[in-house]
Design a protein around this motif. Structure first.
Motif, PDB file in Angstrom:
ATOM      1  N   UNK A  77      35.952  87.236-159.387  1.00 28.26           N
ATOM      2  CA  UNK A  77      36.602  88.472-158.956  1.00 28.26           C
ATOM      3  C   UNK A  77      35.704  89.314-158.044  1.00 28.26           C
ATOM      4  N   UNK A  78      34.419  89.364-158.370  1.00 22.71           N
ATOM      5  CA  UNK A  78      33.489  90.158-157.573  1.00 22.71           C
ATOM      6  C   UNK A  78      32.791  89.284-156.540  1.00 22.71           C
ATOM      7  N   UNK A  79      32.723  89.735-155.291  1.00 21.01           N
ATOM      8  CA  UNK A  79      32.008  88.954-154.274  1.00 21.01           C
ATOM      9  C   UNK A  79      30.493  89.030-154.432  1.00 21.01           C
ATOM     10  N   UNK A  80      30.034  89.930-155.301  1.00 19.27           N
ATOM     11  CA  UNK A  80      28.598  90.126-155.476  1.00 19.27           C
ATOM     12  C   UNK A  80      28.018  89.315-156.630  1.00 19.27           C
ATOM     13  N   UNK A  81      28.864  88.666-157.404  1.00 16.41           N
ATOM     14  CA  UNK A  81      28.413  87.955-158.594  1.00 16.41           C
ATOM     15  C   UNK A  81      28.819  86.485-158.520  1.00 16.41           C
ATOM     16  N   UNK A  82      28.344  85.732-159.495  1.00 15.87           N
ATOM     17  CA  UNK A  82      28.642  84.291-159.575  1.00 15.87           C
ATOM     18  C   UNK A  82      29.507  84.045-160.814  1.00 15.87           C
ATOM     19  N   UNK A  83      30.698  84.638-160.770  1.00 16.73           N
ATOM     20  CA  UNK A  83      31.563  84.636-161.945  1.00 16.73           C
ATOM     21  C   UNK A  83      31.967  83.262-162.421  1.00 16.73           C
ATOM     22  N   UNK A  84      32.061  82.295-161.510  1.00 14.64           N
ATOM     23  CA  UNK A  84      32.439  80.942-161.921  1.00 14.64           C
ATOM     24  C   UNK A  84      31.412  80.317-162.859  1.00 14.64           C
ATOM     25  N   UNK A  85      30.181  80.817-162.805  1.00 18.37           N
ATOM     26  CA  UNK A  85      29.125  80.258-163.658  1.00 18.37           C
ATOM     27  C   UNK A  85      29.092  80.908-165.035  1.00 18.37           C
ATOM     28  N   UNK A  86      30.077  81.744-165.301  1.00 20.95           N
ATOM     29  CA  UNK A  86      30.219  82.333-166.637  1.00 20.95           C
ATOM     30  C   UNK A  86      31.496  81.853-167.330  1.00 20.95           C
ATOM     31  N   UNK A  87      32.230  80.929-166.704  1.00 22.53           N
ATOM     32  CA  UNK A  87      33.505  80.469-167.251  1.00 22.53           C
ATOM     33  C   UNK A  87      33.428  78.981-167.605  1.00 22.53           C
TER      34      UNK A  87
END
Length: 259
Positions: free
Chosen positions: A165-175
């Protein structure tokens, strides 16, 4: 593998053997936010890591590589944290998000989620790699997550590829489960690292998932050694905030593989 636990003011770094004759050394510090220790590593600890490398190898090129998790650019954050003072001759700072990347295969017999992960090509081009992490506790889905030497490697993965969702984070690596993804991080790029340092001068305690909003607490130690997992275990023991699930998951996977 021996892990060293020393008073922060007495920290004298002896780098891994791979650094002694290395033409290039990569240091991955936790400098992902525009906030000083313990959100990020202290310049005194990072400076001693550089000095330790210089004591055994005066000619190597040292690449300090970080990919931030913030709207500000990596160079701006690095400057705000005081990194410029450490960028002497032969010591350079690189934004991981601007580096050419390649897929690294997952060496696990059974990957947790990713069969491969993209990270900078530079990881394979250098002769020695050292992770320099902060000592941080967050909470995700009611489970303790400790960010030490291994979780610190998240900053090497390109945000454009792993954003959610955020362009500043690596959210896929938390799912769907950050602990299982950290196992994949270890068996793709973590196994390439020759050394690890955790700045435990203070520990950072977040009451939730936010890795830059929380409370500092004194610890007064630096933990270092040649094995990321061993250093992480000792750092977590020192912090006294509980052992993260990823350490147990990696142990199970290694035992099942006979490693």
């Amino acid at each position: 593998m021996r892990v060293h636990l020393v008073d922060a003011e007495k920290f004298v770094y002896v780098p891994p053997a791979a650094a002694h004759n290395a033409r290039q050394v990569l240091i991955k510090p936790n400098l992902g936010y525009p906030a000083g220790p313990p959100v990020t590593v202290g310049m005194s600890v990072l400076g001693e890591v550089i000095a330790g490398i210089r004591r055994v190898n005066g000619s190597t090129e040292i690449w300090i590589v970080e990919g931030v998790c913030h709207r500000l650019e990596a160079a701006v954050i690095a400057r705000k944290l005081g990194l410029d003072a450490l960028l002497t001759e032969g010591v350079h700072f690189l934004d991981a998000d601007n580096l050419p990347c390649k897929p690294y295969p997952n060496r696990a017999k059974v990957p947790q989620r990713f069969a491969e992960l993209w990270a900078p090509q530079l990881l394979e081009e250098v002769d020695c790699r050292i992770s320099v992490g902060a000592l941080k506790r967050t909470v995700l889905k009611d489970a303790v997550l400790m960010s030490c030497a291994l979780k610190n490697l998240y900053g090497l993965f390109p945000r454009e590829r792993y954003r959610a969702r955020s362009p500043h984070a690596r959210g896929q690596l938390h799912r769907p489960d950050v602990h299982r993804v950290i196992c994949d991080v270890y068996t793709t790029i973590g196994i390439l690292f020759d050394g690890a340092v955790v700045d435990g001068t203070q520990k950072f305690i977040s009451k939730d998932w936010q890795p830059d909003i929380g409370t500092p607490a004194p610890c007064g130690k630096v933990i270092w050694g040649d094995d990321l997992l061993a250093v992480d275990r000792e750092a977590c023991r020192l912090a006294g905030e509980g052992m993260p699930a990823y350490l147990e998951l990696i142990d199970w996977a290694q035992a099942a593989a006979g490693g």
